[in-house]
Design a protein around this motif. Structure first.
Motif, PDB file in Angstrom:
ATOM      1  N   PRO A 187     -38.996 -39.002 -53.168  1.00 55.31           N
ATOM      2  CA  PRO A 187     -38.807 -40.289 -53.850  1.00 55.31           C
ATOM      3  C   PRO A 187     -38.095 -40.120 -55.185  1.00 55.31           C
ATOM      4  N   GLY A 188     -37.407 -41.169 -55.581  1.00 54.25           N
ATOM      5  CA  GLY A 188     -36.869 -41.245 -56.931  1.00 54.25           C
ATOM      6  C   GLY A 188     -37.845 -41.982 -57.820  1.00 54.25           C
ATOM      7  N   ALA A 189     -37.376 -42.995 -58.511  1.00 53.98           N
ATOM      8  CA  ALA A 189     -38.231 -43.770 -59.416  1.00 53.98           C
ATOM      9  C   ALA A 189     -38.994 -44.820 -58.613  1.00 53.98           C
ATOM     10  N   ILE A 190     -40.300 -44.606 -58.489  1.00 53.96           N
ATOM     11  CA  ILE A 190     -41.161 -45.503 -57.718  1.00 53.96           C
ATOM     12  C   ILE A 190     -42.170 -46.154 -58.668  1.00 53.96           C
ATOM     13  N   ALA A 191     -42.398 -47.432 -58.511  1.00 54.10           N
ATOM     14  CA  ALA A 191     -43.338 -48.162 -59.375  1.00 54.10           C
ATOM     15  C   ALA A 191     -44.769 -47.831 -58.965  1.00 54.10           C
ATOM     16  N   THR A 192     -45.333 -46.825 -59.615  1.00 50.81           N
ATOM     17  CA  THR A 192     -46.697 -46.373 -59.346  1.00 50.81           C
ATOM     18  C   THR A 192     -47.384 -46.077 -60.677  1.00 50.81           C
ATOM     19  N   PRO A 193     -48.697 -45.823 -60.657  1.00 52.49           N
ATOM     20  CA  PRO A 193     -49.400 -45.529 -61.914  1.00 52.49           C
ATOM     21  C   PRO A 193     -48.835 -44.337 -62.681  1.00 52.49           C
TER      22      PRO A 193
END
Length: 256
Positions: A187-193
Motif C-alpha cells: 500500500p501507499g498512503a492509506i487512511a488508517t490510524p
C-alpha cells in the motif's frame, strides 16, 4: 471471489486499519477468520461483530507476533477452532520516525521484530502445519511502497519492508512445490490510524495528495479487495510478486 467460502484465514493486526478491512472482506466472502490483535480488544470485537453480521464466523485471539509462544498459539487456535488454516495475512506493522543518527536500539528492534521477524516465524509456524497436513495455502504480506521507495526518517521501517520483499521472493520458490503461494501487497498512503497525525495536518496532507495522481488517499477497502483476489482460486498461478496499491504515488513521488 472463487474459493473463499469455508476457508480459514489468520489475519494479524485485524483490530484496526487495513487488517480490519481485510478481515471484514474475507468474512463477508464466506471465510472463517482468526482475528489477531494486541493491546485493547475493542477493535477486534468490532471486527468480529462485522464478520458475524454478514453471516460469517470469527474468532478473536490476542497474540503478540514478536513472541514465539503467541505465534504458535495463534496458528494452533485456527486448527483447534476451525479444523485447519488456509490463508495467512501478515498485516501487523509499526513505524517509528527518527533521524538516522537519533534512532534508538529499542525503536529499531521494535520495528524489525514486528514487521519482519514476526512474519518470518509466523509464516514458519503456518507452513509447518500445512506441510504436515499436506495442504496447499496462500500467504499475503502487507508490505509497503517503501519496500522500494525511499522514506527519509523511517530507515528501520524501509529496511523491514525491503526484507519482507526478499523473504516473499525466497519463499515463493521454496514453498511453491508444496502448493503454497506467497505474495506482497504494497500500500501507499492509506487512511488508517497509523496516519492519524498526517490526516490532522492539512499542509502535509495536501502536499501528499499533490503527489498522488488519483488525488486521494487509499482506504482499507482498496487493499482488502486485492488481498481477497490473491487468496482466491482466481490467483492460483500467481506467486512471488509485489502488487502496489498507491493511486500512482510511486510513479509521481517527489521529495518536498
Amino acid at each position: 471471489m472463487r474459493g473463499l467460502k469455508g476457508k480459514v484465514a489468520i489475519i494479524t493486526g485485524a483490530g484496526s486499519g487495513i487488517g480490519q478491512g481485510i478481515a471484514k472482506r474475507l468474512g463477508c466472502e464466506g471465510s472463517k477468520v482468526i482475528v489477531d490483535y494486541v493491546g485493547t480488544p475493542e477493535g477486534a470485537e468490532e471486527t468480529e461483530r462485522a464478520i458475524k453480521e454478514t453471516g460469517g464466523e470469527g474468532e478473536i485471539v490476542r497474540a503478540d507476533i514478536t513472541k514465539l509462544n503467541d505465534i504458535n498459539c495463534l496458528v494452533n487456535t485456527a486448527w483447534d477452532r476451525f479444523g485447519s488454516a488456509d490463508f495467512l495475512i501478515n498485516n501487523a506493522g509499526v513505524e517509528k520516525k527518527s533521524e538516522f543518527w537519533d534512532t534508538t536500539e529499542h525503536d529499531y528492534d521494535l520495528v524489525m521484530n514486528v514487521n519482519l521477524r514476526g512474519p518470518f516465524f509466523l509464516t514458519q509456524s503456518f507452513v509447518r502445519r500445512l506441510r504436515d497436513a499436506k495442504k496447499p495455502g496462500r500467504i499475503v504480506n502487507i508490505s509497503s511502497v517503501h519496500e522500494d521507495m525511499v522514506f527519509p526518517g523511517f530507515d528501520s521501517y524501509s529496511c523491514s519492508k525491503g526484507g519482507l520483499r526478499m523473504l516473499m521472493r525466497n519463499l515463493s520458490v521454496e514453498l511453491g512445490p508444496l502448493g503454497i503461494t506467497v505474495n506482497n501487497v504494497a500500500p501507499g498512503a492509506i487512511a488508517t490510524p497509523i496516519n492519524k497525525s498526517l490526516l490532522a495536518n492539512k499542509e502535509q496532507l495536501n502536499a501528499l495528495l499533490n503527489n498522488i495522481p488519483l488525488g486521494r488517499m487509499g482506504t482499507p477497502d482498496d487493499v482488502a479487495g486485492l488481498v481477497a483476489f490473491l487468496v482466491s482460486e482466481d490467483a492460483a498461478y500467481i506467486t512471488g510478486s509485489t502488487f502496489v496499491v498507491d493511486g500512482g504515488l510511486m510513479r509521481n513521488y517527489r521529495e518536498q
